[in-house]
Scaffold this active site. Structure first.
Site, PDB file in Angstrom:
ATOM      1  N   SER A 259      18.516 -19.510  33.800  1.00  0.00           N
ATOM      2  CA  SER A 259      19.212 -19.173  35.041  1.00  0.00           C
ATOM      3  C   SER A 259      20.292 -18.138  34.763  1.00  0.00           C
ATOM      4  O   SER A 259      20.671 -17.909  33.621  1.00  0.00           O
ATOM      5  CB  SER A 259      19.841 -20.433  35.634  1.00  0.00           C
ATOM      6  OG  SER A 259      21.024 -20.757  34.923  1.00  0.00           O
ATOM      7  N   LYS A 260      20.763 -17.544  35.813  1.00  0.00           N
ATOM      8  CA  LYS A 260      21.751 -16.478  35.644  1.00  0.00           C
ATOM      9  C   LYS A 260      23.027 -16.989  34.995  1.00  0.00           C
ATOM     10  O   LYS A 260      23.725 -16.249  34.311  1.00  0.00           O
ATOM     11  CB  LYS A 260      22.041 -15.803  36.983  1.00  0.00           C
ATOM     12  CG  LYS A 260      22.539 -16.735  38.079  1.00  0.00           C
ATOM     13  CD  LYS A 260      22.683 -15.958  39.371  1.00  0.00           C
ATOM     14  CE  LYS A 260      23.196 -16.834  40.507  1.00  0.00           C
ATOM     15  NZ  LYS A 260      23.307 -16.078  41.763  1.00  0.00           N
ATOM     16  N   ARG A 261      23.302 -18.244  35.220  1.00  0.00           N
ATOM     17  CA  ARG A 261      24.510 -18.824  34.632  1.00  0.00           C
ATOM     18  C   ARG A 261      24.401 -18.986  33.115  1.00  0.00           C
ATOM     19  O   ARG A 261      25.399 -19.145  32.427  1.00  0.00           O
ATOM     20  CB  ARG A 261      24.801 -20.202  35.250  1.00  0.00           C
ATOM     21  CG  ARG A 261      24.940 -20.233  36.748  1.00  0.00           C
ATOM     22  CD  ARG A 261      26.390 -20.201  37.208  1.00  0.00           C
ATOM     23  NE  ARG A 261      26.997 -18.900  37.006  1.00  0.00           N
ATOM     24  CZ  ARG A 261      28.020 -18.640  36.220  1.00  0.00           C
ATOM     25  NH1 ARG A 261      28.583 -19.608  35.538  1.00  0.00           N
ATOM     26  NH2 ARG A 261      28.502 -17.440  36.103  1.00  0.00           N
TER      27      ARG A 261
END
Length: 511
Positions: A259-261
């Site tokens: 995920s982008k996180r």
RNA sequence: GGCCCGUUCGUCUAGGGGUUAGGACGCAUCCCUUUCACGGAUGAAACACGGGUUCGAUUCCCGUACGGGCUACCA
């Protein structure tokens, strides 16, 4: 029939690295087959639209060299418009056609009503078994339906999925996949705001744009059954594209997809370019800004889920195009391996020509205020390229090639600096001042002769020269640095070293 | 929960009824080098489990476990 593939991202923010890989595989497939690579923007969700995202996507593709043959922006093509929000009327027309054909119907249930049904009933599904108890044109009297539509009341158009049908997909990567229509819901095709959902827009556009192969992420596999039903409903099954569903990219550690996180969490980029979001939380550093070469990113991504069929690892874009094949795409998800990404970058930096590297280092050097020639940057590139992982390393690890030494390895200096050392270094300075020609091999020879004549050992002297030049025991060959920096600079740095050494000596005596 | 997809060294993967199960990253050791790297060599490291089928399964079939995706008027 010619190969036409599309990369169809949503402009909801920065383009995730998984999306980049999808774009890459589409591009490789198109180019290999002599086909067309199309960029289509799927912006049918007005709520999730993020300004700048479309430009970001285009810039990312350009940076990587995955230039579309057709699409939004200035890529041209005769199948436009390529932005779905610009095609709104088209979808409306086709949705109505599906209603007329009896494969779709109007539904008036509000989101709140549906939400309530989901609360009341476990696993509530809007489909053949429940649609009769809901508010739609299948159950309401004709005139009531007309009245509602004419009154401007909000409505959606849903796909009418007939039960007890088998839907058989032959996926290019996964082989045969079967679904039972009785388990499928009556997907919304046209939303109350008049925009289509992904499902409708996707089928209409792929058909109109004569897409031959749909290569997309695995998350779309379940809804492919609906898509097949749509092709059937429109009578387009004969020209339906072939499907290939790509495995997902997983987190480096732990469960779930990348995920982008995870970028911030693991200290690595997961986007091609940096993205400036509304908040710090929504801002990300890209591969480009981290100092990756686009070729390295491409190579890394290509091998994350695909293999060439032999033991080769290093491929430029043309070689990838040549070697690529859908059959060699893996089925299982692949963990994002940043160490390997770094290795690829290191390899590409090593292999790059010095002047190419110089052009990459230029902006970094300018930013630091280093005023140097292109030729000098190329020299630095040659000196440092086997010791760096990222582009900025050239000016960071190798800062002493641009400015005076800031840090001396004092432990090493202490070890090597004795009472007579200052005198030795001063004599070396004279030697340096007089050496002819001032060139690496002869300089080295001269210094080694000096060492011998003085009855010293190389280990007594060479580390001192290194310390004088770089301050650290790491870095390029001593005499290469000496020549790159120039005679005067070398002499000056020897003076500074004497200062450092003597200071160390006196403080050691004092303590 | 339901549906669908998947599972070979830590990671990316090759392979395929009988192999010393191959490569790469990472890791370790050594060589090169009086620096650090690069390079080279060597090494540790894998077929999820249980049933079948078979003379023989890591490979084929079925289960189980585990992982993943989907299950929105998001894509």
């Amino acid at each position: 029939m010619s190969v036409r593939v599309r990369f169809a991202p949503s402009p909801t923010g920065a383009l995730h690295i998984g999306g980049v890989r999808t774009a890459l595989y589409n591009y490789l497939f198109a180019k290999q087959q002599g086909g067309t690579f199309i960029l289509r923007i799927e912006d049918t969700d007005q709520n999730r639209y993020v300004p700048g995202a479309e430009a970001y996507i285009i810039e990312s593709l350009k940076w990587l060299g995955l230039t579309p043959d057709e699409g939004v922006g200035d890529f041209g093509g005769t199948f436009g418009p390529y932005r779905q929000s610009d095609r709104k009327d088209i979808y409306h027309k086709y949705a109505l056609e599906l209603v007329e054909r009896g494969h779709a119907y109007y539904a008036f249930d509000t989101p709140e009503e549906l939400e309530q049904r989901r609360q009341e009933t476990d696993n509530f599904t809007y489909h053949f078994a429940t649609r009769n108890g809901l508010s739609n044109s299948l159950v309401l009297p004709q005139d009531e339906v007309h009245a509602r539509l004419n009154s401007g009341a909000p409505y959606v158009i849903r796909l009418k999925v007939e039960p007890d049908q088998e839907i058989h997909i032959r996926d290019l990567i996964r082989g045969d996949v079967r679904f039972q229509s009785s388990e499928l819901d009556d997907k919304v095709l046209l939303k109350a705001d008049g925009m289509p959902t992904y499902h409708l827009a996707n089928i209409v556009d792929d058909h109109l744009m004569q897409i031959s192969h749909v290569i997309r992420g695995e998350e779309w596999l379940p809804s492919t059954a609906h898509h097949v039903l749509l092709y059937r409903g429109f009578g387009w099954e004969d020209t339906m594209p072939q499907f290939a569903h790509l495995p997902l990219i997983l987190k480096p550690v732990g469960n779930g997809k990348l995920s982008k996180r995870d970028g911030a969490k693991f200290g690595m980029p997961v986007f091609p370019l940096s993205w400036e979001g509304e908040t710090a939380d929504d801002s990300f550093t890209g591969f480009r800004e981290t100092g990756f070469l686009p070729e390295a990113v491409l190579n890394f991504l290509a091998l994350l889920g695909w293999h060439p069929g032999d033991d080769r690892e290093l491929f430029n874009l043309d070689e990838l195009i040549d070697a690529f094949s859908v059959e060699h795409i893996s089925k299982g998800g692949a963990r994002f391996d940043y160490e390997k990404a770094k290795w690829f970058n290191q390899k590409y930096i090593q292999a790059a020509e010095n002047d190419i590297l110089a052009s990459h280092i230029r902006p970094l050097a300018d930013e630091k205020g280093y005023r140097v020639s292109d030729a000098y940057l190329a020299t630095v590139a040659g000196l440092m390229k086997e010791r760096v992982t990222f582009l900025p390393d050239f000016v960071e690890k190798g800062y002493y090639l641009f400015e005076p030494v800031l840090d001396y390895d004092l432990d090493m200096l202490q070890k090597k600096w004795q009472d007579g050392t200052a005198q030795v270094v001063r004599e070396l300075k004279t030697l340096v001042a007089e050496a002819m020609p001032y060139e690496s091999a002869s300089l080295e020879q001269a210094v080694k002769t000096f060492i011998q004549e003085k009855g010293l050992k190389p280990g007594d002297v060479l580390p001192l020269l290194r310390l004088a030049l770089a301050g650290t025991m790491q870095g390029p060959a001593v005499f290469d640095m000496a020549v790159a920096l120039g005679r005067d600079e070398f002499a000056g740095r020897l003076d500074l070293l004497v200062q450092q050494g003597e200071k160390l000596l006196s403080s050691a005596v004092g303590s």
